[in-house]
Motif scaffolding. Structure first.
Motif, PDB file in Angstrom:
ATOM      1  N   ILE A 132       0.844  -1.205   0.000  1.00  0.00           N
ATOM      2  CA  ILE A 132       0.000   0.000   0.000  1.00  0.00           C
ATOM      3  C   ILE A 132       0.880   1.256   0.000  1.00  0.00           C
ATOM      4  N   GLU A 133       1.948   1.231   0.794  1.00  0.00           N
ATOM      5  CA  GLU A 133       2.857   2.384   0.803  1.00  0.00           C
ATOM      6  C   GLU A 133       3.536   2.548  -0.560  1.00  0.00           C
ATOM      7  N   LEU A 134       4.005   1.435  -1.137  1.00  0.00           N
ATOM      8  CA  LEU A 134       4.699   1.537  -2.425  1.00  0.00           C
ATOM      9  C   LEU A 134       3.738   2.002  -3.513  1.00  0.00           C
ATOM     10  N   SER A 135       2.484   1.542  -3.475  1.00  0.00           N
ATOM     11  CA  SER A 135       1.492   2.008  -4.442  1.00  0.00           C
ATOM     12  C   SER A 135       1.337   3.527  -4.360  1.00  0.00           C
ATOM     13  N   LEU A 136       1.358   4.032  -3.122  1.00  0.00           N
ATOM     14  CA  LEU A 136       1.210   5.481  -2.922  1.00  0.00           C
ATOM     15  C   LEU A 136       2.406   6.245  -3.486  1.00  0.00           C
ATOM     16  N   VAL A 137       3.625   5.828  -3.167  1.00  0.00           N
ATOM     17  CA  VAL A 137       4.788   6.604  -3.645  1.00  0.00           C
ATOM     18  C   VAL A 137       4.947   6.476  -5.164  1.00  0.00           C
ATOM     19  N   ILE A 138       4.537   5.340  -5.727  1.00  0.00           N
ATOM     20  CA  ILE A 138       4.597   5.170  -7.185  1.00  0.00           C
ATOM     21  C   ILE A 138       3.528   6.042  -7.859  1.00  0.00           C
ATOM     22  N   SER A 139       2.322   6.066  -7.286  1.00  0.00           N
ATOM     23  CA  SER A 139       1.260   6.938  -7.820  1.00  0.00           C
ATOM     24  C   SER A 139       1.722   8.390  -7.816  1.00  0.00           C
TER      25      SER A 139
END
Lengths: 248, 266
Positions: free
Chosen positions: A99-106
């Motif tokens: 979830i964190e990686l999805s956020l920083v990638i978004s």
């Protein structure tokens, strides 16, 4: 970082790493654009032993509806690891890390996509890690930006990145799995290549200011090399398409 | 749209803040690298094994530590376990909603966790009861009470202060005498945002609402860096990032000496 005290020697007396690379050498990278039939855009990347697919759908209608933004498109990236992508089976579905990686990638992709051109829509980016070997967020992001270009979505530039890190007290480029597990620090970086501005920047472990300064420079220089591979992948796809047209 | 940024702010106020910044001043009169007033009440929740209420300007965060026995992770049989969670409860802001932690709460918890974990603040190797079978599990729970900007620094500060004052409740679990949680390093976390081309420390809510990029940096008492997280959709140049890291080492010293170690001399 795993960072556990260990006897494992990651860099030998000649300065060679366990996979034979020097401190500032990238792993082999292969990028292919447009590999999926149904997606609006897609890309496949092999980065060392990482195997990752990215797909883009959109601009399309937003569900749930209340998430739509009247002034621009929303870009939603989802980073997902396959259960079999790591040594010990990973429970399927999102965990806190993904979830964190999805956020920083978004966030990183949103910095270059011209979202204002598509109000009230969603651009969905799906990143599937099929085999993981350290550096998946950056490899996934690198593939995702090729997939966005492949989908014909207007962007200011591609996004590209590379990680640096610290292993046996030496600042090195592009950690592999063993270095990630037993090293001292990880420093993933992604940039807009045209301006070299940072859009993703994280660090964990133990580094001095000078080490970060050095790692950052190495990561940015390496990113520019990966950028060339991204452009080649996109060109290759359209040259192939043009040749098919001629034959018809 | 992010929970941290969908607070509506008028164009007039946005322009006013930006104009002030371009002249080198801030809406609440602070300097570029100046924290708001900080107050900490230790052991605010005696029922917890350690706690701290942090007021950073008008932002209020309560951190509670609970320590229990449990199984270690299979790959680390000879260390205790640290688990950090954050809740953005709806009483803290009109933009927070009830329900399971969203991506902002998860990012907040993971950034705070990374600072504690990577600085090796807690001596987890001293939290083993029986190797491979029974260890102490340290739960850090971040409860946001009033959101007026910069939850990262308030939560990280509350966490290390709460941990430093925590007692391992060994008696409660029939494991001998209670003892202080072994804390050996003192990470300090500082957050900067970029508004236009200006960078400020410890953004208040108005500043956070118009910021395009954010960076959170955790440093230790040796001036080394243990964790960095760049946030939001905007960018930083390499020079800006290096400048914030330098400033973070300085501001971290202030936080550590004044609020984390400060009371030891009293």
């Amino acid at each position: 970082m795993g960072g556990m005290a260990t006897d494992i020697k990651l860099i030998d007396e000649n300065g060679k790493r366990i996979d034979g690379r020097s401190f500032d050498e990238l792993r082999p990278i292969k990028i292919e654009a447009g590999i999926l039939e149904r997606a609006d855009g897609s890309a496949y990347i092999e980065w060392g032993n990482n195997k990752i697919i990215a797909a883009v759908y959109g601009p399309r209608e937003v569900y749930p509806k209340h998430m739509q933004d009247p002034s621009k498109a929303i870009l939603r990236a989802r980073y997902n690891m396959a259960a079999f992508s790591v040594d010990e089976r990973k429970k399927p579905g999102p965990d806190r890390r993904s979830i964190e990686l999805s956020l920083v990638i978004s966030n990183a992709l949103s910095s270059v996509v011209l979202l204002e051109q598509f109000p009230r829509t969603a651009i969905d980016v799906f990143i599937e890690v099929l085999q993981a070997d350290a550096g998946t967020r950056i490899a996934g992001l690198t593939a995702a930006s090729v997939a966005l270009a492949d989908a014909g979505i207007p962007m200011k530039d591609l996004i590209v990145g590379c990680a640096a890190g610290k292993v046996d007290d030496i600042v090195v480029l592009d950690l592999n799995k063993e270095e990630d597990n037993y090293g001292q620090a990880d420093l993933p970086v992604a940039i807009i290549p045209r301006t070299k501005e940072l859009v993703l920047f994280q660090m964990d472990g133990d580094m001095t200011f000078e080490e970060i300064e050095r790692g950052l420079k190495m990561a940015i220089d390496a990113s520019m090399k990966v950028y060339e591979l991204q452009k080649e992948a996109l060109k290759r796809k359209y040259i192939n398409l043009a040749q098919e047209d001629e034959q018809q | 749209m992010s929970k941290f940024t969908d607070n509506v702010i008028s164009e007039i106020k946005r322009d006013y803040i930006q104009k002030l910044l371009s002249q080198g001043s801030r809406i609440d009169g602070r300097g570029q690298y100046e924290f708001r007033k900080i107050e900490i009440i230790k052991n605010f929740i005696p029922r917890a094994d350690g706690s701290a209420l942090v007021r950073l300007g008008n932002t209020q965060v309560l951190v509670g530590v609970k320590i229990e026995t449990g199984e270690p992770f299979p790959d680390t049989p000879n260390t205790g376990v640290l688990s950090t969670n954050a809740e953005l409860v709806p009483l803290a802001s009109p933009t927070f909603e009830a329900g399971p932690p969203g991506e902002e709460a998860i990012e907040l918890a993971r950034v705070v966790d990374r600072g504690i974990r990577e600085s090796k603040a807690i001596d987890l190797e001293k939290l083993v009861i029986k190797e491979g079978e029974l260890v102490w599990i340290v739960f850090v729970d971040i409860h946001v009470l009033d959101y007026d900007g910069n939850l990262f620094d308030a939560s990280a500060l509350g966490s290390i202060v709460a941990l430093k004052n925590s007692i391992v409740p060994a008696q409660r679990f029939g494991q001998g005498e209670n003892f202080p949680l072994p804390v050996r390093h003192y990470p300090a976390t500082t957050t900067f945002v970029k508004i236009g081309d200006r960078i400020v420390l410890d953004p208040n809510l108005d500043e956070e609402n118009i910021a395009h990029s954010r960076i959170t940096i955790t440093t230790n008492e040796e001036g080394k860096i243990n964790a960095i997280q760049k946030g939001l959709e905007g960018t930083f140049t390499r020079e800006e990032v290096l400048e914030t890291i330098k400033m973070s080492i300085e501001s971290g010293k202030y936080l550590r000496n004044t609020f984390i170690l400060g009371d030891d001399q009293k």
